[in-house]
Scaffold this motif. Structure first.
Motif, PDB file in Angstrom:
ATOM      1  N   SER A  90       0.869  -1.171   0.000  1.00 35.27           N
ATOM      2  CA  SER A  90       0.000   0.000   0.000  1.00 35.27           C
ATOM      3  C   SER A  90       0.903   1.217   0.000  1.00 35.27           C
ATOM      4  O   SER A  90       2.114   1.106   0.176  1.00 35.27           O
ATOM      5  N   GLY A  91       0.304   2.391  -0.215  1.00 36.42           N
ATOM      6  CA  GLY A  91       1.132   3.584  -0.199  1.00 36.42           C
ATOM      7  C   GLY A  91       0.478   4.763  -0.856  1.00 36.42           C
ATOM      8  O   GLY A  91      -0.725   4.776  -1.120  1.00 36.42           O
ATOM      9  N   ALA A  92       1.308   5.752  -1.109  1.00 38.72           N
ATOM     10  CA  ALA A  92       0.832   7.004  -1.683  1.00 38.72           C
ATOM     11  C   ALA A  92       1.892   7.583  -2.599  1.00 38.72           C
ATOM     12  O   ALA A  92       3.090   7.451  -2.336  1.00 38.72           O
ATOM     13  N   LEU A  93       1.435   8.216  -3.668  1.00 39.99           N
ATOM     14  CA  LEU A  93       2.312   8.871  -4.626  1.00 39.99           C
ATOM     15  C   LEU A  93       1.845  10.302  -4.782  1.00 39.99           C
ATOM     16  O   LEU A  93       0.678  10.559  -5.063  1.00 39.99           O
ATOM     17  N   LEU A  94       2.768  11.231  -4.595  1.00 40.67           N
ATOM     18  CA  LEU A  94       2.490  12.651  -4.752  1.00 40.67           C
ATOM     19  C   LEU A  94       3.318  13.158  -5.918  1.00 40.67           C
ATOM     20  O   LEU A  94       4.523  12.916  -5.981  1.00 40.67           O
TER      21      LEU A  94
ATOM     22  N   ASN B 155       7.733  18.564 -11.174  1.00 41.91           N
ATOM     23  CA  ASN B 155       8.365  17.488 -11.937  1.00 41.91           C
ATOM     24  C   ASN B 155       8.983  16.438 -11.013  1.00 41.91           C
ATOM     25  O   ASN B 155       9.889  15.723 -11.398  1.00 41.91           O
ATOM     26  N   THR B 156       8.456  16.357  -9.795  1.00 39.80           N
ATOM     27  CA  THR B 156       9.008  15.453  -8.791  1.00 39.80           C
ATOM     28  C   THR B 156       7.955  14.470  -8.294  1.00 39.80           C
ATOM     29  O   THR B 156       6.829  14.858  -7.996  1.00 39.80           O
ATOM     30  N   PHE B 157       8.348  13.203  -8.224  1.00 39.93           N
ATOM     31  CA  PHE B 157       7.538  12.175  -7.574  1.00 39.93           C
ATOM     32  C   PHE B 157       8.031  12.030  -6.145  1.00 39.93           C
ATOM     33  O   PHE B 157       9.237  11.974  -5.895  1.00 39.93           O
ATOM     34  N   LEU B 158       7.107  11.941  -5.211  1.00 41.34           N
ATOM     35  CA  LEU B 158       7.402  11.595  -3.827  1.00 41.34           C
ATOM     36  C   LEU B 158       6.483  10.428  -3.502  1.00 41.34           C
ATOM     37  O   LEU B 158       5.272  10.530  -3.685  1.00 41.34           O
ATOM     38  N   GLN B 159       7.069   9.315  -3.071  1.00 40.05           N
ATOM     39  CA  GLN B 159       6.245   8.136  -2.832  1.00 40.05           C
ATOM     40  C   GLN B 159       6.607   7.485  -1.510  1.00 40.05           C
ATOM     41  O   GLN B 159       7.764   7.466  -1.096  1.00 40.05           O
ATOM     42  N   MET B 160       5.570   6.934  -0.874  1.00 40.53           N
ATOM     43  CA  MET B 160       5.711   6.116   0.320  1.00 40.53           C
ATOM     44  C   MET B 160       5.112   4.753  -0.026  1.00 40.53           C
ATOM     45  O   MET B 160       3.982   4.670  -0.512  1.00 40.53           O
ATOM     46  N   ILE B 161       5.903   3.687   0.183  1.00 40.07           N
ATOM     47  CA  ILE B 161       5.458   2.324  -0.088  1.00 40.07           C
ATOM     48  C   ILE B 161       5.570   1.556   1.226  1.00 40.07           C
ATOM     49  O   ILE B 161       6.577   1.682   1.929  1.00 40.07           O
TER      50      ILE B 161
ATOM     51  N   ALA C 116      -0.166  17.667  -7.075  1.00 34.01           N
ATOM     52  CA  ALA C 116      -0.188  18.954  -6.381  1.00 34.01           C
ATOM     53  C   ALA C 116      -0.738  20.065  -7.266  1.00 34.01           C
ATOM     54  O   ALA C 116      -1.381  20.995  -6.769  1.00 34.01           O
ATOM     55  N   SER C 117      -0.546  19.966  -8.565  1.00 35.90           N
ATOM     56  CA  SER C 117      -1.049  21.025  -9.447  1.00 35.90           C
ATOM     57  C   SER C 117      -2.564  20.986  -9.588  1.00 35.90           C
ATOM     58  O   SER C 117      -3.180  21.956  -9.999  1.00 35.90           O
TER      59      SER C 117
ATOM     60  N   ALA D  65      -4.570  20.446  -7.007  1.00 32.83           N
ATOM     61  CA  ALA D  65      -5.150  20.698  -5.686  1.00 32.83           C
ATOM     62  C   ALA D  65      -5.917  22.015  -5.700  1.00 32.83           C
ATOM     63  O   ALA D  65      -5.342  23.084  -5.645  1.00 32.83           O
ATOM     64  N   CYS D  66      -7.234  21.913  -5.808  1.00 36.38           N
ATOM     65  CA  CYS D  66      -8.061  23.117  -5.777  1.00 36.38           C
ATOM     66  C   CYS D  66      -8.418  23.474  -4.338  1.00 36.38           C
ATOM     67  O   CYS D  66      -9.053  24.473  -4.069  1.00 36.38           O
ATOM     68  N   ASP D  67      -7.990  22.654  -3.422  1.00 37.09           N
ATOM     69  CA  ASP D  67      -8.197  22.863  -1.999  1.00 37.09           C
ATOM     70  C   ASP D  67      -7.075  23.775  -1.494  1.00 37.09           C
ATOM     71  O   ASP D  67      -5.896  23.445  -1.600  1.00 37.09           O
ATOM     72  N   SER D  68      -7.402  24.923  -0.947  1.00 36.47           N
ATOM     73  CA  SER D  68      -6.374  25.886  -0.536  1.00 36.47           C
ATOM     74  C   SER D  68      -5.483  25.341   0.573  1.00 36.47           C
ATOM     75  O   SER D  68      -4.300  25.667   0.637  1.00 36.47           O
ATOM     76  N   VAL D  69      -6.017  24.494   1.437  1.00 42.13           N
ATOM     77  CA  VAL D  69      -5.189  23.909   2.494  1.00 42.13           C
ATOM     78  C   VAL D  69      -4.144  22.988   1.879  1.00 42.13           C
ATOM     79  O   VAL D  69      -2.956  23.060   2.209  1.00 42.13           O
ATOM     80  N   LEU D  70      -4.562  22.124   0.953  1.00 35.13           N
ATOM     81  CA  LEU D  70      -3.602  21.236   0.301  1.00 35.13           C
ATOM     82  C   LEU D  70      -2.588  22.031  -0.510  1.00 35.13           C
ATOM     83  O   LEU D  70      -1.398  21.728  -0.488  1.00 35.13           O
ATOM     84  N   SER D  71      -3.046  23.032  -1.222  1.00 38.51           N
ATOM     85  CA  SER D  71      -2.131  23.849  -2.011  1.00 38.51           C
ATOM     86  C   SER D  71      -1.046  24.464  -1.144  1.00 38.51           C
ATOM     87  O   SER D  71       0.124  24.504  -1.528  1.00 38.51           O
ATOM     88  N   SER D  72      -1.421  24.912   0.049  1.00 44.90           N
ATOM     89  CA  SER D  72      -0.416  25.531   0.931  1.00 44.90           C
ATOM     90  C   SER D  72       0.610  24.506   1.402  1.00 44.90           C
ATOM     91  O   SER D  72       1.752  24.863   1.691  1.00 44.90           O
ATOM     92  N   LEU D  73       0.243  23.236   1.458  1.00 43.15           N
ATOM     93  CA  LEU D  73       1.197  22.192   1.818  1.00 43.15           C
ATOM     94  C   LEU D  73       2.084  21.820   0.635  1.00 43.15           C
ATOM     95  O   LEU D  73       3.255  21.514   0.803  1.00 43.15           O
ATOM     96  N   TYR D  74       1.516  21.819  -0.568  1.00 41.83           N
ATOM     97  CA  TYR D  74       2.240  21.368  -1.748  1.00 41.83           C
ATOM     98  C   TYR D  74       3.235  22.380  -2.283  1.00 41.83           C
ATOM     99  O   TYR D  74       4.247  21.998  -2.865  1.00 41.83           O
ATOM    100  N   ILE D  75       2.963  23.650  -2.145  1.00 41.45           N
ATOM    101  CA  ILE D  75       3.829  24.679  -2.741  1.00 41.45           C
ATOM    102  C   ILE D  75       5.279  24.533  -2.276  1.00 41.45           C
ATOM    103  O   ILE D  75       6.193  24.482  -3.106  1.00 41.45           O
ATOM    104  N   PRO D  76       5.541  24.436  -0.960  1.00 42.55           N
ATOM    105  CA  PRO D  76       6.943  24.286  -0.550  1.00 42.55           C
ATOM    106  C   PRO D  76       7.575  22.989  -1.062  1.00 42.55           C
ATOM    107  O   PRO D  76       8.755  22.961  -1.414  1.00 42.55           O
TER     108      PRO D  76
END
Length: 152
Positions: A42-46, A50-56, A102-103, A105-116
């Motif tokens: 199981s996991g998640a891919l963000l 141009n960057t993949f960040l994944q947890m497996i 991340a691009s 993300a129309c959710d402003s909370v998620l966008s604020s996490l993804y930008i950095p």
């Protein structure tokens, strides 16, 4: 029972893609979800810029096999393991591969996490990545539940 959790970061190597970007992402997700379900992962891919960040997470042999397959994939460049650890419970137990772009993300909370993360993925640490992925999965699940309730 213990599980292995591994997190990595890689940059997209656009020159190796044979399909459109969206089609490549869909192909990656489809194959990964199928492979993960078969291997008990199981996991998640963000996708952040141009960057993949994944947890497996899952049985250690299956996690390491997936890592070998992913790191050998020419669509990944500048591959770097962020963290590897053993735990007693999964963080993403119900999803062979949660995905969030991340691009999109129309959710402003998620966008604020993804930008950095999108601007400085090389600075992302394990705790940052896990927090963002779990929070993202929770927000997306809640939005889907709300949309289903509204359409009922």
């Amino acid at each position: 029972m213990s599980i292995t959790r591994l997190s990595y970061r890689s940059r997209i190597n656009f020159s190796t893609m044979t399909l459109s970007f969206d089609e490549e992402i869909e192909r990656i997700l489809s194959r990964s979800r199928t492979n993960n379900a078969k291997a008990g992962l199981s996991g998640a891919l963000l996708l952040a810029g141009n960057t993949f960040l994944q947890m497996i997470e899952g049985p250690e042999p299956a996690v390491l096999e997936a890592l070998d397959r992913i790191s050998a994939d020419p669509r990944h460049g500048d591959f770097a393991v962020i963290d590897q650890r053993t735990d007693t419970a999964r963080l993403m137990p119900a999803d062979p591969l949660f995905f969030c772009d991340a691009s999109d993300a129309c959710d402003s909370v998620l966008s604020s996490l993804y930008i950095p993360i999108a601007h400085s993925p090389e600075l992302v640490r394990y705790d940052d990545l896990v927090s963002v992925m779990i929070f993202s999965a929770t927000r997306v699940a809640r939005r889907h539940m709300r949309n289903r309730a509204l359409s009922a």
